[in-house]
Design a protein around this motif. Structure first.
Motif, PDB file in Angstrom:
ATOM      1  N   ALA A   1     -61.804  35.368  38.049  1.00  0.00           N
ATOM      2  CA  ALA A   1     -62.221  34.405  39.074  1.00  0.00           C
ATOM      3  C   ALA A   1     -62.424  35.146  40.387  1.00  0.00           C
ATOM      4  CB  ALA A   1     -61.163  33.324  39.261  1.00  0.00           C
ATOM      5  N   VAL A   2     -62.988  34.432  41.343  1.00  0.00           N
ATOM      6  CA  VAL A   2     -62.964  34.898  42.728  1.00  0.00           C
ATOM      7  C   VAL A   2     -61.670  34.368  43.346  1.00  0.00           C
ATOM      8  CG1 VAL A   2     -64.078  34.860  44.985  1.00  0.00           C
ATOM      9  CG2 VAL A   2     -65.469  34.894  42.891  1.00  0.00           C
ATOM     10  N   TYR A   3     -60.922  35.263  43.957  1.00  0.00           N
ATOM     11  CA  TYR A   3     -59.632  34.913  44.548  1.00  0.00           C
ATOM     12  C   TYR A   3     -59.773  34.837  46.066  1.00  0.00           C
ATOM     13  CZ  TYR A   3     -57.203  35.352  40.124  1.00  0.00           C
ATOM     14  OH  TYR A   3     -56.779  35.151  38.835  1.00  0.00           O
ATOM     15  N   TYR A   4     -59.232  33.753  46.627  1.00  0.00           N
ATOM     16  CA  TYR A   4     -59.297  33.498  48.054  1.00  0.00           C
ATOM     17  C   TYR A   4     -57.891  33.339  48.623  1.00  0.00           C
ATOM     18  CZ  TYR A   4     -64.081  32.019  46.923  1.00  0.00           C
ATOM     19  OH  TYR A   4     -65.381  31.953  46.473  1.00  0.00           O
ATOM     20  N   CYS A   5     -57.689  33.830  49.834  1.00  0.00           N
ATOM     21  CA  CYS A   5     -56.478  33.447  50.540  1.00  0.00           C
ATOM     22  C   CYS A   5     -56.847  32.406  51.592  1.00  0.00           C
ATOM     23  CB  CYS A   5     -55.759  34.639  51.157  1.00  0.00           C
ATOM     24  SG  CYS A   5     -56.582  35.423  52.539  1.00  0.00           S
ATOM     25  N   ALA A   6     -55.864  31.592  51.926  1.00  0.00           N
ATOM     26  CA  ALA A   6     -56.083  30.487  52.849  1.00  0.00           C
ATOM     27  C   ALA A   6     -54.858  30.315  53.730  1.00  0.00           C
ATOM     28  CB  ALA A   6     -56.367  29.205  52.070  1.00  0.00           C
ATOM     29  N   ALA A   7     -55.091  29.788  54.933  1.00  0.00           N
ATOM     30  CA  ALA A   7     -54.024  29.592  55.902  1.00  0.00           C
ATOM     31  C   ALA A   7     -54.076  28.185  56.477  1.00  0.00           C
ATOM     32  CB  ALA A   7     -54.133  30.620  57.028  1.00  0.00           C
ATOM     33  N   ARG A   8     -52.905  27.621  56.702  1.00  0.00           N
ATOM     34  CA  ARG A   8     -52.781  26.301  57.328  1.00  0.00           C
ATOM     35  C   ARG A   8     -51.876  26.457  58.529  1.00  0.00           C
ATOM     36  NH1 ARG A   8     -52.397  20.498  55.934  1.00  0.00           N
ATOM     37  NH2 ARG A   8     -50.686  19.632  57.165  1.00  0.00           N
ATOM     38  N   GLU A   9     -52.272  25.875  59.650  1.00  0.00           N
ATOM     39  CA  GLU A   9     -51.508  25.994  60.878  1.00  0.00           C
ATOM     40  C   GLU A   9     -50.045  25.612  60.654  1.00  0.00           C
ATOM     41  OE1 GLU A   9     -52.339  27.215  63.686  1.00  0.00           O
ATOM     42  OE2 GLU A   9     -54.518  27.164  63.811  1.00  0.00           O
ATOM     43  N   GLY A  10     -49.144  26.503  61.055  1.00  0.00           N
ATOM     44  CA  GLY A  10     -47.729  26.260  60.837  1.00  0.00           C
ATOM     45  C   GLY A  10     -47.181  25.079  61.621  1.00  0.00           C
ATOM     46  N   TYR A  11     -47.745  24.820  62.819  1.00  0.00           N
ATOM     47  CA  TYR A  11     -47.164  23.776  63.654  1.00  0.00           C
ATOM     48  C   TYR A  11     -47.312  22.394  63.037  1.00  0.00           C
ATOM     49  CZ  TYR A  11     -51.868  22.478  65.279  1.00  0.00           C
ATOM     50  OH  TYR A  11     -53.165  22.060  65.346  1.00  0.00           O
ATOM     51  N   ARG A  12     -48.219  22.243  62.076  1.00  0.00           N
ATOM     52  CA  ARG A  12     -48.380  20.949  61.419  1.00  0.00           C
ATOM     53  C   ARG A  12     -48.084  21.046  59.929  1.00  0.00           C
ATOM     54  NH1 ARG A  12     -53.329  19.713  59.088  1.00  0.00           N
ATOM     55  NH2 ARG A  12     -54.878  21.368  59.090  1.00  0.00           N
ATOM     56  N   SER A  13     -47.297  22.056  59.566  1.00  0.00           N
ATOM     57  CA  SER A  13     -47.053  22.288  58.153  1.00  0.00           C
ATOM     58  C   SER A  13     -45.652  21.923  57.691  1.00  0.00           C
ATOM     59  CB  SER A  13     -47.337  23.751  57.797  1.00  0.00           C
ATOM     60  OG  SER A  13     -48.702  24.043  57.961  1.00  0.00           O
ATOM     61  N   GLY A  14     -44.733  21.688  58.628  1.00  0.00           N
ATOM     62  CA  GLY A  14     -43.382  21.401  58.198  1.00  0.00           C
ATOM     63  C   GLY A  14     -42.801  22.574  57.433  1.00  0.00           C
ATOM     64  N   TYR A  15     -41.985  22.254  56.430  1.00  0.00           N
ATOM     65  CA  TYR A  15     -41.329  23.302  55.669  1.00  0.00           C
ATOM     66  C   TYR A  15     -41.809  23.354  54.220  1.00  0.00           C
ATOM     67  CZ  TYR A  15     -38.297  23.592  59.680  1.00  0.00           C
ATOM     68  OH  TYR A  15     -37.822  23.746  60.940  1.00  0.00           O
ATOM     69  N   ARG A  16     -42.924  22.746  53.955  1.00  0.00           N
ATOM     70  CA  ARG A  16     -43.407  22.697  52.583  1.00  0.00           C
ATOM     71  C   ARG A  16     -44.586  23.626  52.376  1.00  0.00           C
ATOM     72  NH1 ARG A  16     -47.556  17.841  51.569  1.00  0.00           N
ATOM     73  NH2 ARG A  16     -48.144  19.438  50.059  1.00  0.00           N
ATOM     74  N   TYR A  17     -44.943  23.836  51.117  1.00  0.00           N
ATOM     75  CA  TYR A  17     -46.153  24.570  50.769  1.00  0.00           C
ATOM     76  C   TYR A  17     -47.251  23.559  50.473  1.00  0.00           C
ATOM     77  CZ  TYR A  17     -44.132  23.468  46.224  1.00  0.00           C
ATOM     78  OH  TYR A  17     -43.562  22.819  45.174  1.00  0.00           O
TER      79      TYR A  17
END
Length: 128
Positions: free
Chosen positions: A92-108
């Motif tokens: 597959a094509v593998y991608y990394c992604a990021a989500r802003e921590g300030y609105r992420s809480g403690y979950r994935y």
């Protein structure tokens, strides 16, 4: 915002190992919840690994559990995906992604819509 660049993908034989890298610039990766996704031809993009921004909580897809490991190097500002015992279905094509921590809480997070930033992807091909 952060910029993400993946590398490390290549053609390998089944059973081999690869380590993918996701180099970040602009901001520290420690500010984000992160994920590794993959997309095979004709299939939807799927999450293989997710990690919360503090790094204490992780998700692994059943198909990769026990074979893939996510890690972060704060000094290098890089996210890694160690992939062992590769199978042809990992192609597959593998991608990394990021989500802003300030609105992420403690979950994935595991859905593509939940992420704010994406890299361009790196191709992994596993031959049988």
């Amino acid at each position: 915002q952060v910029q993400l660049v993946e590398s490390g993908g290549q053609l390998v034989q089944a059973g081999a190992s690869l380590r993918l890298s996701c180099a970040a610039s602009g901001r520290t990766l420690n500010s984000y919840a992160m994920g590794w996704f993959r997309q095979a031809p004709g299939k939807e993009r799927e999450c293989v690994v997710g990690i919360n921004w503090r790094g204490g909580s992780t998700y692994y897809a059943e198909s990769v559990k026990g074979r893939f490991t996510i890690s972060r190097d704060g000094a290098q500002n890089t996210l890694y995906l160690q992939m062992n015992s590769l199978k042809p279905e990992d192609t597959a094509v593998y991608y990394c992604a990021a989500r802003e921590g300030y609105r992420s809480g403690y979950r994935y997070y595991t859905r593509t819509l939940e992420y704010d930033y994406w890299g361009q992807g790196t191709q992994v091909t596993v031959s049988s």
